[in-house]
Design an enzyme around this catalytic site. Structure first.
Site, PDB file in Angstrom:
ATOM      1  N   HIS A  72      -0.901   5.938  -0.760  1.00  0.00           N
ATOM      2  CA  HIS A  72       0.472   5.605  -1.123  1.00  0.00           C
ATOM      3  C   HIS A  72       0.488   4.860  -2.444  1.00  0.00           C
ATOM      4  O   HIS A  72      -0.206   3.864  -2.610  1.00  0.00           O
ATOM      5  CB  HIS A  72       1.111   4.725  -0.039  1.00  0.00           C
ATOM      6  CG  HIS A  72       1.589   5.494   1.156  1.00  0.00           C
ATOM      7  ND1 HIS A  72       2.526   5.004   2.035  1.00  0.00           N
ATOM      8  CD2 HIS A  72       1.251   6.728   1.604  1.00  0.00           C
ATOM      9  CE1 HIS A  72       2.753   5.907   2.978  1.00  0.00           C
ATOM     10  NE2 HIS A  72       1.980   6.949   2.751  1.00  0.00           N
ATOM     11  N   PRO A 293       2.507 -10.064  10.027  1.00  0.00           N
ATOM     12  CA  PRO A 293       2.182  -8.693   9.601  1.00  0.00           C
ATOM     13  C   PRO A 293       2.970  -8.213   8.395  1.00  0.00           C
ATOM     14  O   PRO A 293       2.640  -7.178   7.818  1.00  0.00           O
ATOM     15  CB  PRO A 293       2.508  -7.856  10.846  1.00  0.00           C
ATOM     16  CG  PRO A 293       3.503  -8.678  11.611  1.00  0.00           C
ATOM     17  CD  PRO A 293       3.134 -10.101  11.357  1.00  0.00           C
ATOM     18  N   LYS A 297      -1.563  -7.865   5.648  1.00  0.00           N
ATOM     19  CA  LYS A 297      -2.735  -8.564   5.118  1.00  0.00           C
ATOM     20  C   LYS A 297      -3.812  -8.898   6.156  1.00  0.00           C
ATOM     21  O   LYS A 297      -4.921  -9.269   5.788  1.00  0.00           O
ATOM     22  CB  LYS A 297      -2.295  -9.868   4.435  1.00  0.00           C
ATOM     23  CG  LYS A 297      -1.492  -9.642   3.176  1.00  0.00           C
ATOM     24  CD  LYS A 297      -2.260  -8.827   2.166  1.00  0.00           C
ATOM     25  CE  LYS A 297      -1.430  -8.395   0.982  1.00  0.00           C
ATOM     26  NZ  LYS A 297      -2.008  -7.276   0.261  1.00  0.00           N
ATOM     27  N   TYR A 385       0.510  -6.828  -3.081  1.00  0.00           N
ATOM     28  CA  TYR A 385       0.541  -5.811  -2.032  1.00  0.00           C
ATOM     29  C   TYR A 385      -0.715  -4.942  -2.046  1.00  0.00           C
ATOM     30  O   TYR A 385      -1.289  -4.652  -1.000  1.00  0.00           O
ATOM     31  CB  TYR A 385       1.787  -4.936  -2.193  1.00  0.00           C
ATOM     32  CG  TYR A 385       2.101  -4.106  -0.964  1.00  0.00           C
ATOM     33  CD1 TYR A 385       2.833  -4.642   0.086  1.00  0.00           C
ATOM     34  CD2 TYR A 385       1.681  -2.780  -0.861  1.00  0.00           C
ATOM     35  CE1 TYR A 385       3.132  -3.892   1.213  1.00  0.00           C
ATOM     36  CE2 TYR A 385       1.967  -2.022   0.260  1.00  0.00           C
ATOM     37  CZ  TYR A 385       2.697  -2.584   1.299  1.00  0.00           C
ATOM     38  OH  TYR A 385       2.983  -1.830   2.413  1.00  0.00           O
TER      39      TYR A 385
END
Length: 394
Positions: A72, A293, A297, A385
């Site tokens: 992604h 969540p 991580k 991220y």
């Protein structure tokens, strides 16, 4: 029985550490109190940072991930009935994440462990750690009615929050930091195609929602719920109806529903202990830290701990660099606290904390509006991220 590194816990962190050490010629024995089937049955995270993907490749267990995982290059934030895409690749110089379930990571690592012939004891009872501050630590346990005494040079505690490793350390030697959030996540797994090809993190006045996936035909969805709720309170029909209400209209119209394979509720909390080592015991993953969540991580932080401890053990056994042992906590905790900050920030920005209109609610909307309109803000989000770099020991 003797080994170089005793690993407590056969979840993904323990198995990954064992795989890396065995490939480096360092002998390991893994002890797990549950059965292998039980370990594989845990439904957990599915978004892997770039650093963890690279570490799985280094460990020689990436073949199926490369074939079946879903790379992604972005994800979406949804609020005020609109969507904003975070282009991870464009904002981080080409980095991305991989959607590949923790169950599949564990399955791959189990297969590699079995193929290597390295020793693993599942359903090990009465595991106890001894002499951790000496040069000769050991572990005792019972397996199939027989008592064993395992002598090791080092012990890795990869046995999670409820495991024996952290509980062996005297309370006065640890400092604990914790925040408990006033809600949980209700997760539903279904054999339905994902509503979009990328994840959607949705902030709504009814509460947070997340659209995730495990494959092109298996979806994972989450709803923020009260800590008083139980799974029995949520029929499949009620779940799908509520999810549609929390998503932008165009997304809700595309949602494909179906019977759940699994439903569960997980409370949200932030937790860290310092230091992460006690004599020759090193804590890894959930044994030392837990994150909400939001931001995916948990498993990724465990992988960065594994990377640090693996490289430390190689330097100890190959180069005699015992002077580096004291650096484990310092190196790990710098990255952990940054990930804790990111998970706390994402959680605070996207969840409903009150039934009333509040100052904090307006701040959430202002934050999201600013963030999605600022390349600098989006870059900060994207860098965290995909995962911050792993720090070298020296």
């Amino acid at each position: 029985m003797t080994t170089q590194v005793a690993i407590i816990g056969a979840g993904p962190s323990g198995l990954l550490l064992g795989q890396l050490l065995e490939r480096a010629g360092i002998a390991t024995v893994i002890l797990e109190r549950k059965s292998g089937d039980y370990v594989l049955g845990r439904i957990r995270a599915g978004v892997l940072e770039q650093g963890m993907v690279d570490l799985l490749r280094e460990a020689g267990v990436s073949e199926r991930m490369e074939a079946e995982g879903l790379p992604h290059e972005g994800f979406e934030l949804a609020f005020d009935n609109r969507r904003a895409r975070v282009d991870l690749a464009a904002l981080t110089g080409g980095q991305r994440v991989m959607v590949y379930g923790q169950t599949e990571v564990t399955r791959d690592l189990m297969a590699a462990r079995q193929a290597s012939g390295a020793t693993t004891f599942y359903e090990a009872d009465e595991v106890a750690l001894h002499n951790l501050e000496s040069d000769a630590p050991s572990v005792t346990f019972i397996h199939q009615g027989k008592r064993y005494h395992l002598h090791a040079q080092y012990v890795a505690g990869c046995d999670g929050y409820h495991g024996v490793s952290r509980r062996t350390i005297p309370d006065e030697r640890l400092k604990t930091f914790e925040r408990v959030y006033p809600f949980g996540w209700l997760g539903l797994l279904s054999d339905t195609p994902p509503v979009t090809h990328e994840l959607i993190y949705a902030r709504h006045e009814r509460g947070f929602a997340l659209c995730s996936m495990r494959s092109v035909q298996r979806s994972r969805y989450y709803l923020q719920v009260s800590l008083d709720d139980t799974v029995d309170d949520w029929s499949d029909a009620r779940f799908w109806q509520e999810l549609k209400q929390r998503l932008p209209n165009d997304v809700a119209q595309q949602l494909v529903t179906g019977p759940s394979i699994e439903k569960s509720i997980a409370p949200l909390r932030s937790f860290v202990v310092e230091p992460m080592q006690f004599g020759r015991l090193f804590l890894v993953g959930d044994a030392a830290h837990i994150v909400p969540p939001t931001g995916a991580k948990g498993l990724n932080l465990a992988a960065s701990d594994v990377s640090t401890l693996y490289r430390l053990m190689v330097k100890v056994f190959e180069d005699g660099r015992t002077d580096l042992l004291e650096r484990y906590s310092e190196v790990c905790l710098r990255r952990i606290w940054k990930a804790e900050r990111f998970s706390w920030w994402m959680t605070s920005m996207l969840h409903r904390f009150s039934d009333e209109e509040t100052f904090e609610e307006r701040m959430q909307l202002a934050e999201l509006d600013y963030l999605t309109g600022s390349r600098a803000g989006l870059t900060t989000l994207a860098e965290n991220y995909v995962g911050l770099p792993y720090e070298a020991l020296e």
